[in-house]
Design a protein around this motif. Structure first.
Motif, PDB file in Angstrom:
ATOM      1  N   ALA A  40       0.871  -1.212   0.002  1.00 39.02           N
ATOM      2  CA  ALA A  40       0.119   0.056   0.194  1.00 39.02           C
ATOM      3  C   ALA A  40       0.801   1.253   0.017  1.00 39.02           C
ATOM      4  N   LEU A  41       1.851   1.204   0.770  1.00 41.65           N
ATOM      5  CA  LEU A  41       2.878   2.348   0.871  1.00 41.65           C
ATOM      6  C   LEU A  41       3.512   2.600  -0.336  1.00 41.65           C
ATOM      7  N   VAL A  42       4.127   1.594  -1.220  1.00 41.88           N
ATOM      8  CA  VAL A  42       4.668   1.820  -2.493  1.00 41.88           C
ATOM      9  C   VAL A  42       3.625   2.383  -3.529  1.00 41.88           C
ATOM     10  N   LEU A  43       2.637   1.777  -3.549  1.00 38.64           N
ATOM     11  CA  LEU A  43       1.708   2.278  -4.557  1.00 38.64           C
ATOM     12  C   LEU A  43       1.076   3.656  -4.339  1.00 38.64           C
ATOM     13  N   ALA A  44       1.069   3.896  -3.054  1.00 33.57           N
ATOM     14  CA  ALA A  44       0.861   5.602  -2.792  1.00 33.57           C
ATOM     15  C   ALA A  44       1.893   6.377  -3.120  1.00 33.57           C
ATOM     16  N   ILE A  45       3.190   5.869  -2.848  1.00 33.39           N
ATOM     17  CA  ILE A  45       4.295   6.641  -3.150  1.00 33.39           C
ATOM     18  C   ILE A  45       4.361   6.914  -4.688  1.00 33.39           C
ATOM     19  N   ILE A  46       4.142   5.729  -5.457  1.00 29.19           N
ATOM     20  CA  ILE A  46       4.128   6.143  -6.895  1.00 29.19           C
ATOM     21  C   ILE A  46       3.237   6.862  -7.484  1.00 29.19           C
ATOM     22  N   GLY A  47       1.967   6.788  -6.748  1.00 27.38           N
ATOM     23  CA  GLY A  47       1.010   7.431  -7.297  1.00 27.38           C
ATOM     24  C   GLY A  47       1.143   8.864  -7.019  1.00 27.38           C
ATOM     25  N   ILE A  48       1.568   9.157  -5.848  1.00 28.36           N
ATOM     26  CA  ILE A  48       2.011  10.508  -5.532  1.00 28.36           C
ATOM     27  C   ILE A  48       3.100  11.283  -6.403  1.00 28.36           C
ATOM     28  N   GLU A  49       4.107  10.485  -6.471  1.00 25.48           N
ATOM     29  CA  GLU A  49       5.297  10.832  -7.659  1.00 25.48           C
ATOM     30  C   GLU A  49       4.721  11.076  -8.781  1.00 25.48           C
ATOM     31  N   ILE A  50       3.763  10.473  -9.393  1.00 22.87           N
ATOM     32  CA  ILE A  50       3.240  10.658 -10.728  1.00 22.87           C
ATOM     33  C   ILE A  50       2.306  11.990 -10.595  1.00 22.87           C
ATOM     34  N   ALA A  51       1.655  12.304  -9.386  1.00 23.69           N
ATOM     35  CA  ALA A  51       0.541  13.487  -9.378  1.00 23.69           C
ATOM     36  C   ALA A  51       1.816  14.587  -9.144  1.00 23.69           C
ATOM     37  N   LEU A  52       2.738  14.477  -8.157  1.00 24.04           N
ATOM     38  CA  LEU A  52       3.767  15.678  -8.317  1.00 24.04           C
ATOM     39  C   LEU A  52       4.301  16.188  -9.689  1.00 24.04           C
ATOM     40  N   VAL A  53       4.616  14.965 -10.415  1.00 19.80           N
ATOM     41  CA  VAL A  53       5.273  15.484 -11.798  1.00 19.80           C
ATOM     42  C   VAL A  53       4.252  16.284 -12.520  1.00 19.80           C
ATOM     43  N   ALA A  54       3.111  15.727 -12.573  1.00 20.13           N
ATOM     44  CA  ALA A  54       1.838  16.524 -13.137  1.00 20.13           C
ATOM     45  C   ALA A  54       1.564  17.797 -12.555  1.00 20.13           C
ATOM     46  N   SER A  55       1.647  17.862 -11.280  1.00 12.77           N
ATOM     47  CA  SER A  55       1.100  19.196 -10.672  1.00 12.77           C
ATOM     48  C   SER A  55       1.926  19.445  -9.143  1.00 12.77           C
ATOM     49  N   PRO A  56       2.883  20.123  -9.320  1.00 13.26           N
ATOM     50  CA  PRO A  56       3.691  20.197  -7.877  1.00 13.26           C
ATOM     51  C   PRO A  56       2.910  20.657  -6.753  1.00 13.26           C
ATOM     52  N   ASN A  57       3.036  19.996  -5.675  1.00 16.27           N
ATOM     53  CA  ASN A  57       2.173  20.398  -4.303  1.00 16.27           C
ATOM     54  C   ASN A  57       2.899  20.436  -3.147  1.00 16.27           C
ATOM     55  N   VAL A  58       3.314  21.335  -2.328  1.00 12.67           N
ATOM     56  CA  VAL A  58       3.919  21.173  -1.314  1.00 12.67           C
ATOM     57  C   VAL A  58       3.328  20.400  -0.189  1.00 12.67           C
ATOM     58  N   GLU A  59       2.042  20.421  -0.017  1.00 14.72           N
ATOM     59  CA  GLU A  59       1.542  19.423   1.051  1.00 14.72           C
ATOM     60  C   GLU A  59       1.377  18.091   0.463  1.00 14.72           C
ATOM     61  N   LEU A  60       1.366  17.783  -0.550  1.00 17.29           N
ATOM     62  CA  LEU A  60       1.386  16.384  -0.995  1.00 17.29           C
ATOM     63  C   LEU A  60       2.949  15.898  -1.029  1.00 17.29           C
ATOM     64  N   ALA A  61       3.852  16.848  -1.315  1.00 18.78           N
ATOM     65  CA  ALA A  61       5.163  16.474  -1.172  1.00 18.78           C
ATOM     66  C   ALA A  61       5.692  16.139   0.399  1.00 18.78           C
ATOM     67  N   LYS A  62       4.961  16.598   1.181  1.00 15.07           N
ATOM     68  CA  LYS A  62       5.289  16.305   2.793  1.00 15.07           C
ATOM     69  C   LYS A  62       4.634  15.053   3.065  1.00 15.07           C
ATOM     70  N   VAL A  63       3.443  14.523   2.535  1.00 14.98           N
ATOM     71  CA  VAL A  63       2.723  13.258   2.570  1.00 14.98           C
ATOM     72  C   VAL A  63       3.704  12.416   1.820  1.00 14.98           C
ATOM     73  N   LEU A  64       4.216  12.586   0.937  1.00 16.54           N
ATOM     74  CA  LEU A  64       5.390  11.728   0.186  1.00 16.54           C
ATOM     75  C   LEU A  64       6.656  11.383   0.904  1.00 16.54           C
ATOM     76  N   ASN A  65       6.926  12.666   1.714  1.00 19.63           N
ATOM     77  CA  ASN A  65       8.108  12.459   2.619  1.00 19.63           C
ATOM     78  C   ASN A  65       7.901  11.201   3.779  1.00 19.63           C
ATOM     79  N   LEU A  66       6.730  11.691   4.267  1.00 21.82           N
ATOM     80  CA  LEU A  66       6.164  11.024   5.594  1.00 21.82           C
ATOM     81  C   LEU A  66       5.955   9.485   5.088  1.00 21.82           C
ATOM     82  N   LEU A  67       5.454   9.021   3.933  1.00 25.57           N
ATOM     83  CA  LEU A  67       5.226   7.725   3.372  1.00 25.57           C
ATOM     84  C   LEU A  67       6.627   7.124   3.275  1.00 25.57           C
ATOM     85  N   GLY A  68       7.686   7.755   2.782  1.00 29.58           N
ATOM     86  CA  GLY A  68       9.162   7.196   2.567  1.00 29.58           C
ATOM     87  C   GLY A  68       9.582   7.064   4.037  1.00 29.58           C
ATOM     88  N   THR A  69       9.486   7.955   5.058  1.00 28.72           N
ATOM     89  CA  THR A  69      10.041   7.763   6.354  1.00 28.72           C
ATOM     90  C   THR A  69       9.403   6.288   6.940  1.00 28.72           C
TER      91      THR A  69
END
Length: 197
Positions: A40-69
């Motif tokens: 679930a974490l990996v799929l969420a991270i991949i999904g967020i990475e794709i979303a950030l490439v399409a549209s940068p978002n500071v709050e979403l980037a923070k969630v990405l950092n949390l999931l990686g942590t």
């Protein structure tokens, strides 16, 4: 005779109940739970990475950092457990080459999920970026900004991420093949079902 049988049955029941490590007969409940949490974490991270490439978002980037942590310590434990426990025997009579390939891919994926979060953390730290997570928390940087180091870590991350995604696709393909083509209980075993080898 009856009492001996009862003792053996009780011993087996107790062993099954407190099986915290994998054995040649099956995965432990810990392994099964962490497998799906990591998936679930990996799929969420991949999904967020794709979303950030399409549209940068500071709050979403923070969630990405949390999931990686969160992913890092879980993956570190899973890799340690993988290399220090007996891996369950394959179901049926699979091709030995396929068994070697599938186990190699699974072990490589487990190791990659330890190394990739570290590489991303080092790349951001070397680039002078704050690694923020929701709630205003900041993960401490292990180094001072260094453009050359940032470039090296970024390249290492990309080098690792590409085969990781390919390995993940191969892993999913293998699971689907077992379930839909070979019609064995490999997937059901990863859902906690007791299966016959």
């Amino acid at each position: 005779m009856s009492s001996t049988h009862d003792i053996q049955a009780h011993g087996t029941h107790t062993q099954d109940r407190f099986q915290w490590r994998d054995t040649g007969l099956g995965f432990s409940p810990v392994t099964i739970a962490l497998h799906w949490i990591v998936a679930a974490l990996v799929l969420a991270i991949i999904g967020i990475e794709i979303a950030l490439v399409a549209s940068p978002n500071v709050e979403l980037a923070k969630v990405l950092n949390l999931l990686g942590t969160i992913l890092f310590p879980i993956s570190a434990y899973r890799f340690w457990a993988r290399v220090t426990s007996w891996h369950p025997l394959p179901l049926g009579t699979p091709n030995p080459v396929e068994v070697i390939v599938s186990r190699s891919v699974a072990t490589a994926l487990a190791l990659a999920m330890v190394l990739l979060p570290v590489a991303a953390w080092l790349a951001k730290s070397a680039a002078g970026q704050l690694v923020e997570v929701p709630g205003g928390w900041i993960i401490p940087s292990p180094m001072h900004p260094n453009a050359q180091a940032a470039q090296v870590f970024d390249v290492l991350f990309k080098i690792g991420a590409t085969p990781f995604v390919l390995g993940l696709a191969l892993h999913i393909f293998g699971a689907c093949k077992n379930h839909f083509v070979l019609k064995n209980d490999a997937l059901k075993r990863m859902l906690g079902k007791r299966v016959e080898l």
